[in-house]
Design an enzyme around this catalytic site. Sequence first.
Site, short mmCIF file in Angstrom:
data_model
loop_
_atom_site.label_atom_id
_atom_site.label_comp_id
_atom_site.label_asym_id
_atom_site.label_seq_id
_atom_site.Cartn_x
_atom_site.Cartn_y
_atom_site.Cartn_z
N TYR A 206 -10.35 32.72 65.16
CA TYR A 206 -11.02 33.28 63.92
C TYR A 206 -11.47 34.58 64.26
O TYR A 206 -12.30 34.75 65.11
CB TYR A 206 -12.11 32.26 63.35
CG TYR A 206 -11.43 30.96 63.10
CD1 TYR A 206 -10.89 30.82 61.77
CD2 TYR A 206 -11.32 30.08 63.85
CE1 TYR A 206 -10.21 29.72 61.19
CE2 TYR A 206 -10.72 28.76 63.39
CZ TYR A 206 -10.10 28.62 61.93
OH TYR A 206 -9.50 27.51 61.65
N SER A 207 -10.97 35.60 63.70
CA SER A 207 -11.61 37.02 63.52
C SER A 207 -13.14 37.08 63.38
O SER A 207 -13.68 36.28 62.55
CB SER A 207 -11.04 37.76 62.67
OG SER A 207 -9.64 37.76 62.91
N CYS A 390 -4.84 43.61 58.95
CA CYS A 390 -5.28 42.23 59.27
C CYS A 390 -5.15 41.30 58.11
O CYS A 390 -5.32 41.71 57.14
CB CYS A 390 -6.82 42.15 59.98
SG CYS A 390 -7.19 40.59 60.65
N GLU A 430 -3.01 42.71 63.19
CA GLU A 430 -3.35 41.22 63.89
C GLU A 430 -3.02 40.55 62.63
O GLU A 430 -3.96 40.29 61.94
CB GLU A 430 -4.96 41.16 64.43
CG GLU A 430 -5.08 39.83 64.95
CD GLU A 430 -6.38 39.78 65.93
OE1 GLU A 430 -6.08 40.00 67.18
OE2 GLU A 430 -7.31 39.46 65.45
N TYR A 432 -1.73 36.91 61.02
CA TYR A 432 -1.32 35.47 61.36
C TYR A 432 -0.90 34.55 60.12
O TYR A 432 -0.59 35.02 59.35
CB TYR A 432 -2.78 34.65 62.06
CG TYR A 432 -4.02 34.99 61.20
CD1 TYR A 432 -4.59 34.36 59.99
CD2 TYR A 432 -4.82 36.36 61.35
CE1 TYR A 432 -5.46 34.68 59.17
CE2 TYR A 432 -6.11 36.55 60.67
CZ TYR A 432 -6.35 36.01 59.53
OH TYR A 432 -7.12 36.25 58.78
P1 FAD Z 1 -3.54 23.18 60.89
O1 FAD Z 1 -4.20 21.80 60.86
O2 FAD Z 1 -3.14 23.79 62.17
O3 FAD Z 1 -2.43 23.22 59.93
C1 FAD Z 1 -1.72 24.51 59.47
C2 FAD Z 1 -1.16 24.36 58.10
O4 FAD Z 1 -0.43 23.20 58.07
C3 FAD Z 1 -2.36 24.18 57.24
O5 FAD Z 1 -2.01 25.04 56.01
C4 FAD Z 1 -1.97 22.59 56.36
O6 FAD Z 1 -2.49 22.67 55.42
C5 FAD Z 1 -0.73 22.53 56.74
N1 FAD Z 1 -0.31 21.08 57.04
C6 FAD Z 1 -1.05 20.17 57.76
N2 FAD Z 1 -0.50 18.92 57.77
C7 FAD Z 1 0.77 19.19 57.31
C8 FAD Z 1 1.93 18.23 57.24
N3 FAD Z 1 2.36 17.23 57.34
N4 FAD Z 1 3.23 19.03 56.51
C9 FAD Z 1 3.25 20.37 56.12
N5 FAD Z 1 1.92 21.11 56.34
C10 FAD Z 1 0.86 20.61 56.76
N6 FAD Z 1 -7.92 32.19 59.92
C11 FAD Z 1 -9.05 32.45 58.87
O7 FAD Z 1 -9.34 31.54 57.94
N7 FAD Z 1 -10.02 33.32 59.10
C12 FAD Z 1 -9.73 34.31 60.02
O8 FAD Z 1 -10.51 35.09 60.50
C13 FAD Z 1 -8.55 33.97 60.89
N8 FAD Z 1 -8.54 34.74 62.13
C14 FAD Z 1 -7.39 34.52 62.75
C15 FAD Z 1 -7.19 35.48 63.68
C16 FAD Z 1 -5.94 35.18 64.67
C17 FAD Z 1 -5.81 36.21 65.85
C18 FAD Z 1 -5.30 34.35 64.48
C19 FAD Z 1 -3.92 33.90 65.39
C20 FAD Z 1 -5.48 33.34 63.49
C21 FAD Z 1 -6.60 33.51 62.49
N9 FAD Z 1 -6.84 32.73 61.55
C22 FAD Z 1 -7.78 32.66 60.63
C23 FAD Z 1 -5.77 31.27 61.31
C24 FAD Z 1 -6.75 30.23 61.95
O9 FAD Z 1 -6.44 30.25 63.44
C25 FAD Z 1 -5.94 29.07 61.83
O10 FAD Z 1 -4.54 29.18 61.81
C26 FAD Z 1 -6.21 28.48 60.30
O11 FAD Z 1 -7.30 28.21 59.92
C27 FAD Z 1 -5.16 27.00 60.11
O12 FAD Z 1 -5.85 25.93 61.20
P2 FAD Z 1 -6.05 24.74 60.55
O13 FAD Z 1 -6.55 24.17 62.04
O14 FAD Z 1 -7.30 24.55 59.52
O15 FAD Z 1 -4.75 24.15 60.26
#
Ligand code: FAD
Length: 432
Positions: A206-207, A390, A430, A432
């Site tokens: 998370y940024s 971003c 950056e 994502y």
């Molecule tokens: P996950 O559990 O990893 O799921 C990913 C997606 O898949 C979700 O949309 C979920 O609804 C969907 N999903 C779940 N189950 C299923 C299924 N069975 N079938 C299909 N789809 C499904 N995020 C922010 O909100 N704010 C930030 O500032 C931010 N900064 C970032 C900076 C960087 C450098 C990077 C790489 C990423 C950043 N992110 C940010 C994104 C963050 O890291 C996560 O990827 C994001 O929050 C999703 O993670 P999660 O664990 O909630 O979802």
Amino acid sequence: MKLFYGIALIGATQALQIPIQAFKRTTLLRSSKPADECGVDMTNPCGPDMEANKKKGGGAPPTTLNEPFELFDPEEEAKLQGTGDLRARLELGAKFNLASGLNSYYEFNKSPSPPDDVMLSPCQDFLEHLDDNGTSDPPMNTIKAKAPGVATVLGVGKLITEDAPGDIRHVVLSVPEGFHYTEGQSLSVIPPGVDGKGKKYAPRLYSIASTRYGDTYDGKSVSLCVRRAEYYDPVTGNVDPEKKGVCSDFLCNLKPGDVVDVAGPVGKTMCLPKESLSTTPIIMIGTGTGVAPFRSFAHRLFVENTVASHMYKSKALLYLGVPVTGGLLYKSEFDHMERQSGGKFEAKYAISREMANEEGGKMYVQDLIKKDGDMLFDMVDNEGAVVYFCGLKGMMPGVLEAFEGICVKKGLDFKEKMGEWKKAGKWHVEVY
Ligand code: FAD
């Protein structure tokens, strides 16, 4: 002319070569030592004792204060970190950082010495050493994901209105002792529990949305801007609660006092220029939570009481895309900065579902770029501006096309130009 006293004194010191050693010790402190080894009282590193600071002709305010450090009430005030009026937040801030003069402005009468009745307000400087030597990198992975640190939730506030799609929250965490970061870096969060294969969940990045001093101004917190990831069923069009994002859902549901496993910080791509920051124009282009690093930049350059902020003479432009007005993130803060910055900060919004572009279609962030194309090109190519992108990956094709259009109009090869800008450290992405 109204200036922070810090600027006035620095300017006068440089121009008139008047040695004000004591002030330098406090305001311009640069040390590679950890803050608490620099003689700074870590319970209140920035708090001046105002009476003791009343010194004729400039003198050093003490850097310590013996009053107890009173932390803000996260339940009530964390919401204001992101959603409230910045003025109100700063007023509340004075309650917890105890630096009663910290955000005061002083009239500077062009005299090299401050008048008798002026009290000095030292800049915050105990974390300036993190990236101040021109070559050093920001702190990296001081806490590894294999042995995560424990952060405690200070507050969580919803950033968007009920009618805006989705849910985006400002999360303020108290970080483990000794954990420091700079603007533009990310925090690694390890969600609790195990995945379908019984393995611990992988960390998510998370940024960071706060400056190195955090929203608490004590260098002991980190703020994030988190969108609750949801899955929309393509058939019904409804959110499927079984498929919610693991980590973002966990973060958005947090309550004050909850604990979170964290690691990092990571990332150098989005850091502010270390050389000549004060004269470098900054262009920030983002969508949704992509605003996070830009909030930290804007606080660094226009809000906090640091030399970086006092010395910033250039222009910072923010282009932010969101779907509806209620989804505008940190708008009250940016409004306040625009009013206070004397034209140095400007935020422009593309609200896709409510605004139309020149062709009558939805207004996206790339449409703002097209509109300001000549100016932006000139800023990057001729004025040394640095541009940051971003947000969601999906924003990049449109944005690149907009920049390509500007180059084509000028008879230039975009790929070549972008290569040149990247090489010169002017192009930072950056997504994502
Ligand atoms: P996950 O559990 O990893 O799921 C990913 C997606 O898949 C979700 O949309 C979920 O609804 C969907 N999903 C779940 N189950 C299923 C299924 N069975 N079938 C299909 N789809 C499904 N995020 C922010 O909100 N704010 C930030 O500032 C931010 N900064 C970032 C900076 C960087 C450098 C990077 C790489 C990423 C950043 N992110 C940010 C994104 C963050 O890291 C996560 O990827 C994001 O929050 C999703 O993670 P999660 O664990 O909630 O979802």
